[in-house]
Scaffold this motif. Structure first.
Motif, short mmCIF file in Angstrom:
data_model
loop_
_atom_site.label_atom_id
_atom_site.label_comp_id
_atom_site.label_asym_id
_atom_site.label_seq_id
_atom_site.Cartn_x
_atom_site.Cartn_y
_atom_site.Cartn_z
N UNK A 1 -5.04 2.17 5.08
CA UNK A 1 -3.76 1.58 4.75
C UNK A 1 -3.29 0.77 5.95
N UNK A 2 -2.97 -0.48 5.71
CA UNK A 2 -2.58 -1.38 6.78
C UNK A 2 -1.18 -1.89 6.48
N UNK A 3 -0.25 -1.66 7.40
CA UNK A 3 1.07 -2.27 7.29
C UNK A 3 1.18 -3.28 8.43
N UNK B 1 2.62 -13.94 16.66
CA UNK B 1 2.06 -12.59 16.79
C UNK B 1 1.98 -11.90 15.43
N UNK B 2 0.96 -11.05 15.30
CA UNK B 2 0.79 -10.22 14.12
C UNK B 2 0.71 -8.77 14.58
N UNK B 3 1.60 -7.94 14.07
CA UNK B 3 1.67 -6.53 14.42
C UNK B 3 1.09 -5.72 13.28
N UNK B 4 0.21 -4.76 13.59
CA UNK B 4 -0.43 -3.93 12.58
C UNK B 4 -0.34 -2.46 12.98
N UNK B 5 -0.06 -1.62 11.99
CA UNK B 5 -0.17 -0.17 12.15
C UNK B 5 -1.08 0.28 11.03
N UNK C 1 -4.84 7.61 2.43
CA UNK C 1 -3.97 8.62 1.83
C UNK C 1 -2.63 8.72 2.55
N UNK C 2 -2.46 7.91 3.58
CA UNK C 2 -1.26 8.03 4.40
C UNK C 2 -0.05 7.41 3.71
N UNK C 3 1.11 7.96 4.01
CA UNK C 3 2.37 7.47 3.46
C UNK C 3 2.70 6.12 4.10
N UNK C 4 2.79 5.09 3.28
CA UNK C 4 3.06 3.74 3.78
C UNK C 4 4.42 3.64 4.45
N UNK C 5 5.37 4.43 3.97
CA UNK C 5 6.71 4.39 4.57
C UNK C 5 6.71 4.93 5.99
N UNK D 1 -1.05 -13.91 3.80
CA UNK D 1 -0.37 -13.15 2.75
C UNK D 1 1.07 -12.90 3.17
N UNK D 2 1.90 -12.66 2.20
CA UNK D 2 3.30 -12.42 2.50
C UNK D 2 3.72 -10.98 2.19
N UNK D 3 2.79 -10.15 1.81
CA UNK D 3 3.12 -8.76 1.58
C UNK D 3 3.11 -8.04 2.93
N UNK D 4 3.52 -6.80 2.93
CA UNK D 4 3.58 -6.04 4.18
C UNK D 4 2.59 -4.89 4.22
N UNK D 5 1.98 -4.57 3.08
CA UNK D 5 1.08 -3.43 2.99
C UNK D 5 -0.20 -3.88 2.30
N UNK D 6 -1.32 -3.37 2.80
CA UNK D 6 -2.60 -3.72 2.20
C UNK D 6 -3.57 -2.57 2.39
N UNK D 7 -4.57 -2.49 1.54
CA UNK D 7 -5.67 -1.55 1.70
C UNK D 7 -6.89 -2.34 2.12
N UNK D 8 -7.54 -1.90 3.17
CA UNK D 8 -8.70 -2.60 3.69
C UNK D 8 -9.66 -1.57 4.27
#
Length: 176
Positions: free
Chosen positions: A66-68, A75-79, A84-88, A55-62
């Motif tokens: 909330x996964x950014x 490498x793939x970096x995830x936070x 309910x968390x603020x994606x920003x 995918x080319x988006x930066x935010x997803x729900x899984x």
């Protein structure tokens, strides 16, 4: 309506992950017991990689999280935070992590370089997030803090010195 909102909390980050381009773990730090066992964590990591690596988006729900994420070379970096968390806020942590590592590794953020500088990665994540609480989001401040921490005697040198000292003590004991 307002009763449905969760209580505000400083515990924003549930996990920080770095996976390689095959979805294998290079670094993972979980800050709560959402996935208590390593088996559950690895299954979650495979699932998140499978869903996000093309995918080319930066935010997803899984899985109600909330996964950014961001990818770079191999490498793939995830936070990860709650749904309910603020994606920003999560994105600020992700950008701080990536930019800090980029500065420390001289824009060479790839698997081999990261593996050679794992101690910097550990210090960097600890400078940004502590127990799920965001401490810092300015990459320059993180780089400065990590540089100060690395001025201490490296663990590898302490271990080598201790081993050399123990070897000498053993040698002297055998000669007596």
């Amino acid at each position: 309506m307002y009763s449905m909102l969760p209580e505000p909390s400083l515990y924003t980050v549930k996990a920080v992950l770095i996976l390689d381009n095959e979805g294998d773990r290079l670094y993972a730090k979980y800050y709560d017991d959402t996935y208590p066992s390593v088996k559950e964590q690895k299954a979650f990591e495979k699932n998140i990689f499978k869903k996000t690596h093309q995918m080319h988006s930066e935010i997803d729900l899984l899985e109600d999280l909330t996964v950014v994420y961001k990818s770079n070379i191999d490498l793939y970096f995830y936070v990860i935070g709650s749904s309910h968390e603020n994606e920003l806020m999560l994105m600020a942590v992700l950008n701080c992590l990536f930019d800090s590592l980029s500065q420390m590794l001289r824009n060479n953020v790839e698997k081999r370089a990261l593996l050679e500088h794992m101690e910097s990665l550990f210090l960097t994540v600890d400078a940004i997030v502590d127990g799920g609480v965001i401490l810092e989001s300015d990459p320059q401040q993180v780089v400065n803090r990590v540089a100060l921490s690395k001025d201490d005697v490296p663990l590898s040198e302490v271990t080598a010195f201790a081993l050399q000292s123990a070897t000498e003590q053993l040698r002297w004991a055998l000669l007596r």
